[in-house]
Write a protein that holds these residues in place. Structure first.
Motif, PDB file in Angstrom:
ATOM      1  N   SER A  59      16.412 -22.340   2.460  1.00 36.73           N
ATOM      2  CA  SER A  59      15.973 -23.426   1.579  1.00 36.73           C
ATOM      3  C   SER A  59      14.534 -23.837   1.843  1.00 36.73           C
ATOM      4  O   SER A  59      13.879 -24.396   0.960  1.00 36.73           O
ATOM      5  N   ALA A  60      14.023 -23.562   3.033  1.00 37.64           N
ATOM      6  CA  ALA A  60      12.670 -23.992   3.384  1.00 37.64           C
ATOM      7  C   ALA A  60      11.607 -22.998   2.936  1.00 37.64           C
ATOM      8  O   ALA A  60      10.414 -23.332   2.934  1.00 37.64           O
ATOM      9  N   LEU A  61      12.009 -21.778   2.561  1.00 36.66           N
ATOM     10  CA  LEU A  61      11.045 -20.737   2.238  1.00 36.66           C
ATOM     11  C   LEU A  61      10.810 -20.620   0.739  1.00 36.66           C
ATOM     12  O   LEU A  61      11.625 -21.048  -0.064  1.00 36.66           O
ATOM     13  N   ARG A  62       9.677 -20.023   0.395  1.00 36.34           N
ATOM     14  CA  ARG A  62       9.373 -19.744  -1.003  1.00 36.34           C
ATOM     15  C   ARG A  62      10.226 -18.575  -1.500  1.00 36.34           C
ATOM     16  O   ARG A  62      10.871 -17.883  -0.715  1.00 36.34           O
ATOM     17  N   GLU A  63      10.176 -18.349  -2.807  1.00 36.04           N
ATOM     18  CA  GLU A  63      10.961 -17.260  -3.376  1.00 36.04           C
ATOM     19  C   GLU A  63      10.523 -15.908  -2.826  1.00 36.04           C
ATOM     20  O   GLU A  63      11.348 -15.013  -2.628  1.00 36.04           O
ATOM     21  N   MET A  64       9.232 -15.719  -2.561  1.00 32.52           N
ATOM     22  CA  MET A  64       8.748 -14.430  -2.069  1.00 32.52           C
ATOM     23  C   MET A  64       9.001 -14.235  -0.580  1.00 32.52           C
ATOM     24  O   MET A  64       8.924 -13.125  -0.071  1.00 32.52           O
ATOM     25  N   ASP A  65       9.281 -15.317   0.156  1.00 31.91           N
ATOM     26  CA  ASP A  65       9.556 -15.214   1.586  1.00 31.91           C
ATOM     27  C   ASP A  65      10.980 -14.720   1.804  1.00 31.91           C
ATOM     28  O   ASP A  65      11.818 -14.796   0.905  1.00 31.91           O
ATOM     29  N   PHE A  66      11.279 -14.240   3.005  1.00 25.69           N
ATOM     30  CA  PHE A  66      12.643 -13.818   3.290  1.00 25.69           C
ATOM     31  C   PHE A  66      12.941 -13.966   4.781  1.00 25.69           C
ATOM     32  O   PHE A  66      12.032 -13.956   5.619  1.00 25.69           O
ATOM     33  N   ALA A  67      14.214 -14.143   5.090  1.00 31.15           N
ATOM     34  CA  ALA A  67      14.655 -14.379   6.457  1.00 31.15           C
ATOM     35  C   ALA A  67      15.817 -13.462   6.780  1.00 31.15           C
ATOM     36  O   ALA A  67      16.597 -13.086   5.907  1.00 31.15           O
ATOM     37  N   GLY A  68      15.926 -13.096   8.056  1.00 31.82           N
ATOM     38  CA  GLY A  68      17.031 -12.260   8.498  1.00 31.82           C
ATOM     39  C   GLY A  68      17.508 -12.696   9.867  1.00 31.82           C
ATOM     40  O   GLY A  68      16.768 -13.339  10.624  1.00 31.82           O
ATOM     41  N   ARG A  69      18.736 -12.360  10.169  1.00 33.49           N
ATOM     42  CA  ARG A  69      19.264 -12.585  11.520  1.00 33.49           C
ATOM     43  C   ARG A  69      19.216 -11.256  12.250  1.00 33.49           C
ATOM     44  O   ARG A  69      19.868 -10.299  11.856  1.00 33.49           O
ATOM     45  N   LEU A  70      18.427 -11.209  13.317  1.00 35.26           N
ATOM     46  CA  LEU A  70      18.253  -9.969  14.051  1.00 35.26           C
ATOM     47  C   LEU A  70      19.446  -9.669  14.941  1.00 35.26           C
ATOM     48  O   LEU A  70      19.678  -8.520  15.333  1.00 35.26           O
ATOM     49  N   GLY A  71      20.209 -10.702  15.272  1.00 39.23           N
ATOM     50  CA  GLY A  71      21.351 -10.541  16.156  1.00 39.23           C
ATOM     51  C   GLY A  71      21.420 -11.688  17.136  1.00 39.23           C
ATOM     52  O   GLY A  71      20.403 -12.307  17.466  1.00 39.23           O
ATOM     53  N   GLY A  72      22.630 -11.991  17.618  1.00 38.36           N
ATOM     54  CA  GLY A  72      22.765 -13.080  18.573  1.00 38.36           C
ATOM     55  C   GLY A  72      22.244 -14.385  18.017  1.00 38.36           C
ATOM     56  O   GLY A  72      22.671 -14.847  16.949  1.00 38.36           O
ATOM     57  N   THR A  73      21.279 -14.964  18.708  1.00 39.92           N
ATOM     58  CA  THR A  73      20.722 -16.257  18.302  1.00 39.92           C
ATOM     59  C   THR A  73      19.346 -16.122  17.656  1.00 39.92           C
ATOM     60  O   THR A  73      18.682 -17.128  17.425  1.00 39.92           O
ATOM     61  N   GLU A  74      18.907 -14.892  17.405  1.00 40.34           N
ATOM     62  CA  GLU A  74      17.550 -14.670  16.908  1.00 40.34           C
ATOM     63  C   GLU A  74      17.503 -14.454  15.400  1.00 40.34           C
ATOM     64  O   GLU A  74      18.304 -13.699  14.835  1.00 40.34           O
ATOM     65  N   PHE A  75      16.527 -15.105  14.780  1.00 41.94           N
ATOM     66  CA  PHE A  75      16.230 -14.947  13.363  1.00 41.94           C
ATOM     67  C   PHE A  75      14.795 -14.436  13.224  1.00 41.94           C
ATOM     68  O   PHE A  75      13.959 -14.642  14.104  1.00 41.94           O
ATOM     69  N   ALA A  76      14.513 -13.794  12.111  1.00 40.33           N
ATOM     70  CA  ALA A  76      13.149 -13.371  11.788  1.00 40.33           C
ATOM     71  C   ALA A  76      12.809 -13.879  10.395  1.00 40.33           C
ATOM     72  O   ALA A  76      13.667 -13.913   9.502  1.00 40.33           O
ATOM     73  N   LEU A  77      11.554 -14.270  10.211  1.00 43.98           N
ATOM     74  CA  LEU A  77      11.108 -14.805   8.935  1.00 43.98           C
ATOM     75  C   LEU A  77       9.783 -14.155   8.558  1.00 43.98           C
ATOM     76  O   LEU A  77       8.896 -14.024   9.405  1.00 43.98           O
ATOM     77  N   CYS A  78       9.661 -13.755   7.309  1.00 44.28           N
ATOM     78  CA  CYS A  78       8.431 -13.135   6.808  1.00 44.28           C
ATOM     79  C   CYS A  78       7.877 -13.978   5.668  1.00 44.28           C
ATOM     80  O   CYS A  78       8.605 -14.315   4.723  1.00 44.28           O
ATOM     81  N   LEU A  79       6.585 -14.320   5.771  1.00 41.37           N
ATOM     82  CA  LEU A  79       5.901 -15.112   4.755  1.00 41.37           C
ATOM     83  C   LEU A  79       4.709 -14.297   4.234  1.00 41.37           C
ATOM     84  O   LEU A  79       3.629 -14.307   4.849  1.00 41.37           O
ATOM     85  N   PRO A  80       4.865 -13.560   3.140  1.00 40.86           N
ATOM     86  CA  PRO A  80       3.756 -12.767   2.603  1.00 40.86           C
ATOM     87  C   PRO A  80       2.638 -13.655   2.060  1.00 40.86           C
ATOM     88  O   PRO A  80       2.869 -14.791   1.642  1.00 40.86           O
ATOM     89  N   GLU A  81       1.427 -13.080   2.062  1.00 39.56           N
ATOM     90  CA  GLU A  81       0.251 -13.745   1.478  1.00 39.56           C
ATOM     91  C   GLU A  81      -0.057 -15.082   2.168  1.00 39.56           C
ATOM     92  O   GLU A  81      -0.579 -16.012   1.542  1.00 39.56           O
ATOM     93  N   VAL A  82       0.252 -15.183   3.458  1.00 40.12           N
ATOM     94  CA  VAL A  82       0.021 -16.420   4.212  1.00 40.12           C
ATOM     95  C   VAL A  82      -0.705 -16.075   5.507  1.00 40.12           C
ATOM     96  O   VAL A  82      -0.363 -15.088   6.170  1.00 40.12           O
ATOM     97  N   ASP A  83      -1.718 -16.887   5.878  1.00 39.53           N
ATOM     98  CA  ASP A  83      -2.427 -16.640   7.128  1.00 39.53           C
ATOM     99  C   ASP A  83      -1.770 -17.409   8.271  1.00 39.53           C
ATOM    100  O   ASP A  83      -0.765 -18.111   8.075  1.00 39.53           O
TER     101      ASP A  83
END
Length: 300
Positions: free
Chosen positions: A206-230
Motif C-alpha cells: 500500500s505504501a508503494l507506487r504502481e510501478m514499484d514492487f515488493a517481494g519476500r526473500l524468505g524468513g523475515t526479509e523483504f525486498a523493495l524496488c523503486l524504479p526511476e528514484v534516486d
C-alpha cells in the motif's frame, strides 16, 4: 443474465426481443456501438452479445471484429444471427470472432437454445480464467505476505534493471528485515509471527507506487524496488515506511505487540548489469543497520 442486441435495424431488434420474451431471467437491451454494448454487459456479471445480420449488411464482419476486440472473450460470447440470404457465411462470422451461429429464420426455441449454450460456455471460460489466475498467483506470490516470492521478485528486478539501463535512469533497491521476529515467534507463537509478516507485506504494497514492487526473500526479509528514484527519494519513501510499520499494533494475551524493521538501501552503480551487485550492497547496508541496534535505515 444480460443479452445485448447489437444492430441498427429496429425490425431485427423487435424480432429478437419477441423471440426472447419468454426468458424471464434475461435482461435485454439494444445498442448501436460495440463499446456501449461491452460496457453494459461487463458492468456486473457479464452477458452475451447477439448480432443480427441484414441482407445487405456490408459492415457486419467489421462489427463482430470490433466487438471481439473491445471485449474479453471470457465475459462476452458473441452469437451471430444470419438470414438465409446473408452475404456473410457462417465460416466468415466465426473467423471474425463469433462464438456461435443461428439462422434468423430458425424457430425461437433454437435461438434460446443457442443462447443457453453460450451461457454455459461463458461459465466454463470464467472458471478456466479464474483457475489460470489462481495458478499464476500461486506461482509468483508468497502466501504469507502477499508480496512476490523470491524467484518472481528476482526475475522482475533483473528485468527492471535492464529497462532503466536502456533509459539511462536508475532505481532504488532495499532489503528490509523485521527486527527480532524470532522472539515474537518464541513468545507469542508462530501464528502471531505469520500475522506480522502478512501485515508488513500489506503495508509495503500500500505504501508503494504502481510501478514499484515488493517481494519476500524468505524468513523475515523483504525486498523493495523503486524504479526511476534516486537515493534521496528512495530514502524518504522507505524511512516513512519504516516509521509507519512501527505504529502497527497486534493484539496478544500479553498486551499490544509492536514491531520495528531495519532497512538497507542502495541504488544502481555504473557497472551493475544484473541484481547481484545491488542485492549485495543492500544486504551489507542492512547488516550495518542491524549492528547499530535496528529500527533504522542505512545506505550502501
Amino acid at each position: 443474465m444480460k443479452v445485448a442486441i447489437l444492430s441498427t435495424d429496429p425490425a431485427a431488434n423487435r424480432r429478437l426481443r419477441a423471440d426472447l420474451a419468454t426468458q424471464k431471467h434475461l435482461q435485454i437491451d439494444a445498442f448501436d456501438a460495440p463499446d456501449d454494448a461491452v460496457s453494459w454487459l461487463t458492468a456486473e456479471a457479464g452477458g452475451i452479445a447477439v448480432l443480427p445480420c441484414g441482407a445487405k449488411d456490408d459492415a457486419y464482419l467489421e462489427r463482430i471484429g470490433a466487438l471481439r476486440q473491445a471485449s474479453d472473450p471470457a465475459r462476452v460470447p458473441i452469437l451471430a444471427v444470419l438470414p438465409p440470404d446473408s452475404p456473410v457465411s457462417s465460416a466468415d462470422a466465426l473467423s471474425a470472432g463469433a462464438d456461435e451461429i443461428c439462422r434468423a429464420d430458425a424457430h425461437p426455441a433454437e435461438l434460446r437454445n443457442r443462447i443457453g449454450l453460450l451461457l454455459t460456455l461463458q461459465e466454463v471460460r470464467r472458471a478456466l480464467s479464474k483457475e489460470r489466475d489462481n495458478r499464476i498467483d500461486h506461482a509468483i506470490l508468497d502466501p504469507l505476505s502477499g508480496c512476490m516470492n523470491r524467484r518472481a521478485f528476482m526475475d522482475r528486478l533483473n528485468g527492471e534493471i535492464a529497462r532503466v539501463r536502456r533509459r539511462g535512469s536508475t532505481l532504488c533497491l532495499a532489503i528490509m528485515d523485521v527486527d527480532r521476529l524470532r522472539d515474537v515467534n518464541a513468545i507469542h507463537g508462530h501464528a502471531q509471527g505469520d500475522a506480522v509478516l502478512g501485515a508488513v507485506g500489506g503495508r509495503c504494497r500500500s505504501a508503494l507506487r504502481e510501478m514499484d514492487f515488493a517481494g519476500r526473500l524468505g524468513g523475515t526479509e523483504f525486498a523493495l524496488c523503486l524504479p526511476e528514484v534516486d537515493m534521496r527519494g528512495g530514502g524518504q519513501v522507505l524511512d516513512r515506511l519504516r516509521r509507519g510499520l512501527s505504529t502497527l499494533a497486534f493484539p496478544s494475551p500479553r498486551g499490544p505487540l509492536t514491531i520495528t524493521v531495519s532497512i538497507g538501501l542502495t541504488t544502481l552503480s555504473d557497472d551493475d548489469d544484473d541484481a547481484v551487485g545491488p542485492i549485495n550492497r543492500a544486504d551489507r547496508a542492512l547488516l550495518a543497520a542491524k549492528d547499530k541496534g535496528g529500527d533504522r535505515l542505512e545506505r550502501g
